[in-house]
Design an enzyme around this catalytic site. Structure first.
Site, PDB file in Angstrom:
ATOM      1  N   GLU A  23      39.428  42.599  28.917  1.00  0.00           N
ATOM      2  CA  GLU A  23      40.389  42.510  30.023  1.00  0.00           C
ATOM      3  C   GLU A  23      41.511  43.528  29.821  1.00  0.00           C
ATOM      4  OE1 GLU A  23      42.500  38.840  29.881  1.00  0.00           O
ATOM      5  OE2 GLU A  23      44.101  39.759  31.053  1.00  0.00           O
TER       6      GLU A  23
ATOM      7  N   ASP B  11      42.116  46.259  32.583  1.00  0.00           N
ATOM      8  CA  ASP B  11      43.407  46.356  33.259  1.00  0.00           C
ATOM      9  C   ASP B  11      43.866  47.816  33.274  1.00  0.00           C
ATOM     10  OD1 ASP B  11      46.185  45.061  34.032  1.00  0.00           O
ATOM     11  OD2 ASP B  11      46.587  46.422  32.367  1.00  0.00           O
TER      12      ASP B  11
ATOM     13  N   ASP C 259      41.212  37.787  35.608  1.00  0.00           N
ATOM     14  CA  ASP C 259      40.970  38.327  34.266  1.00  0.00           C
ATOM     15  C   ASP C 259      39.504  38.727  34.098  1.00  0.00           C
ATOM     16  OD1 ASP C 259      43.590  37.780  33.783  1.00  0.00           O
ATOM     17  OD2 ASP C 259      43.244  36.095  32.427  1.00  0.00           O
TER      18      ASP C 259
ATOM     19  N   GLU D  24      38.820  42.110  35.697  1.00  0.00           N
ATOM     20  CA  GLU D  24      39.288  43.203  34.840  1.00  0.00           C
ATOM     21  C   GLU D  24      38.352  43.389  33.643  1.00  0.00           C
ATOM     22  OE1 GLU D  24      44.070  43.401  35.646  1.00  0.00           O
ATOM     23  OE2 GLU D  24      43.389  42.168  33.973  1.00  0.00           O
TER      24      GLU D  24
END
Lengths: 260, 260
Positions: free
Chosen positions: B38, B42, B111, B114
């Site tokens: 994640e 991101d 999450d 990502e």
């Protein structure tokens, strides 16, 4: 101006040098300035540093990765990179910024580094900019200690003491100078086990505490294990002596009370 | 479980499906969970959306680019994308999270999106994940209006009125219910030119103001230009009538004062 020396330090040659020119142009200089490139460069820098940390540190969690990354992409780190690249001489600033020394200002230097990275992405794509970032960060990454990098002084001091099963530091505001909108806080940081009492000033309580904690760390970190044990022992002895004195004082008062 | 349907919706086939498996694994399920992925995802998402916006909107400044990007990578947008991908059924959650409906929770869904992007980057590199992100965001990007996207209701209302040279909205706390740690604020938003007075509640003054502003906008935005002119005129007439009444009242009192 020739960009050859700068390109050598970047280890990158622009196909389109106008992009580099724009990356070096502050908004105070002309309309074709570097702010959009900076937006792009900030993004690619954050991602590439994330990817480099992900590869290098296989066993640290995402919270630590985030903290370490933040310390590597913050303004002061980027301004240091700008110094290494000797960017100041290449910046194009408006007259006002020139006169007020804008070419030395960390924010302007950091923004220009990001803008250059955005320009490289536009110039030759992701792999090119990834390599430039990896090159710029090689030494910094070699020095990263993921346990401590990016932690503030208070956190480091607390962890240092906890790791040695020692009493935590105590912070106390000693006094506050000045009027409401312009106060100076004087704070004491005490570490009982080492009989350390250090005072520091700051424009906020928090800032003063951080400075004091940093100065305490400067005393603690160079200590050898033998030193640490000796000072722990001295601290303990002092505490015991204090407790004994306090006991005697109380006992003395009690005895006086009884004799009255 | 077969990932075929999910991969079809992503328009991407994993060389190493174990990476996708890990991206779908919440930390409550097992040690090989998705949090590091994640972190990586991101980063790549933020950068690729930045690059897509940079290309598409040549004439907006970096402040607007940042605002639009923030609205495109925020949790609720990512949770919507997770819904479109029908991610819920693929998530691997611990028992507690399963029972409490974790597969519907926006943070867990966002999450996971990502993490999938991070997994794709590891699986086949930057260009692969860039294409997947461009595909997932195609419709959202087509709908972006850089003048308004990501702005809050109060800002939009203020700009709508300023653009028509109309008086700005007035906000007033009508009352506060409840005790200190659990207060409800009732706020009125008044738009004099349209004689609109709308009240809304919120857990903070700011939240209540935003809700009220949003409801005012819902009344204003559907209006046709003719409607707007008519309501502007009606508002002006009302203001004049009020001023006249006030003048008469003052004048009346003054006359009474003189006659005393």
């Amino acid at each position: 101006m020739s960009f050859a020396a700068l390109e050598r330090r970047l280890n990158y040659t622009f196909a389109n040098p106008a992009l580099l020119q724009q990356a070096l142009t502050h908004r105070s200089h002309s309309a074709r300035h570097n702010e959009r490139l900076e937006f792009l460069g900030d993004g690619v820098l954050n991602f590439v540093v994330a990817a480099l940390l992900y590869e290098r540190f296989q066993n640290i969690d995402e919270g630590d990765l985030s903290r370490v990354r933040a310390s590597l992409v913050k303004q002061s780190t980027l301004a240091d990179i700008a110094q290494r690249l000797d960017l100041s001489g290449y910046l194009r600033l408006g007259e006002g910024e020139l006169k007020s020394g804008g070419f030395r200002r960390p924010s302007i230097l950091a923004d220009a580094v990001e803008a250059i990275l955005g320009a490289i992405y536009l110039d030759q794509g992701f792999e090119a900019v990834r390599q430039v970032i990896a090159g710029l960060y090689r030494e910094l990454l070699d020095k990263v200690d993921p346990d401590t990098q990016g932690k503030d002084a208070k956190t480091l001091l607390q962890e240092w003491l906890q790791g040695r099963h020692l009493e935590l530091p105590q912070y106390q505001v000693v006094c506050i100078h000045g009027v409401a909108h312009d106060q100076q806080f004087e704070v004491e940081c005490a570490v009982p086990a080492f009989d350390i009492h250090i005072r520091a000033n700051g424009s906020s309580r928090r800032a003063a505490e951080q400075t004091a904690a940093g100065q305490v760390l400067e005393q603690l970190l160079p200590l050898s294990p033998v030193d640490i044990k000796r000072r722990q022992a001295a601290g303990k002895a002092r505490q015991q002596a204090e407790r004994l004195a306090q006991f005697k004082a109380t006992h003395g008062r009690a005895a006086q009370g009884e004799s009255r």
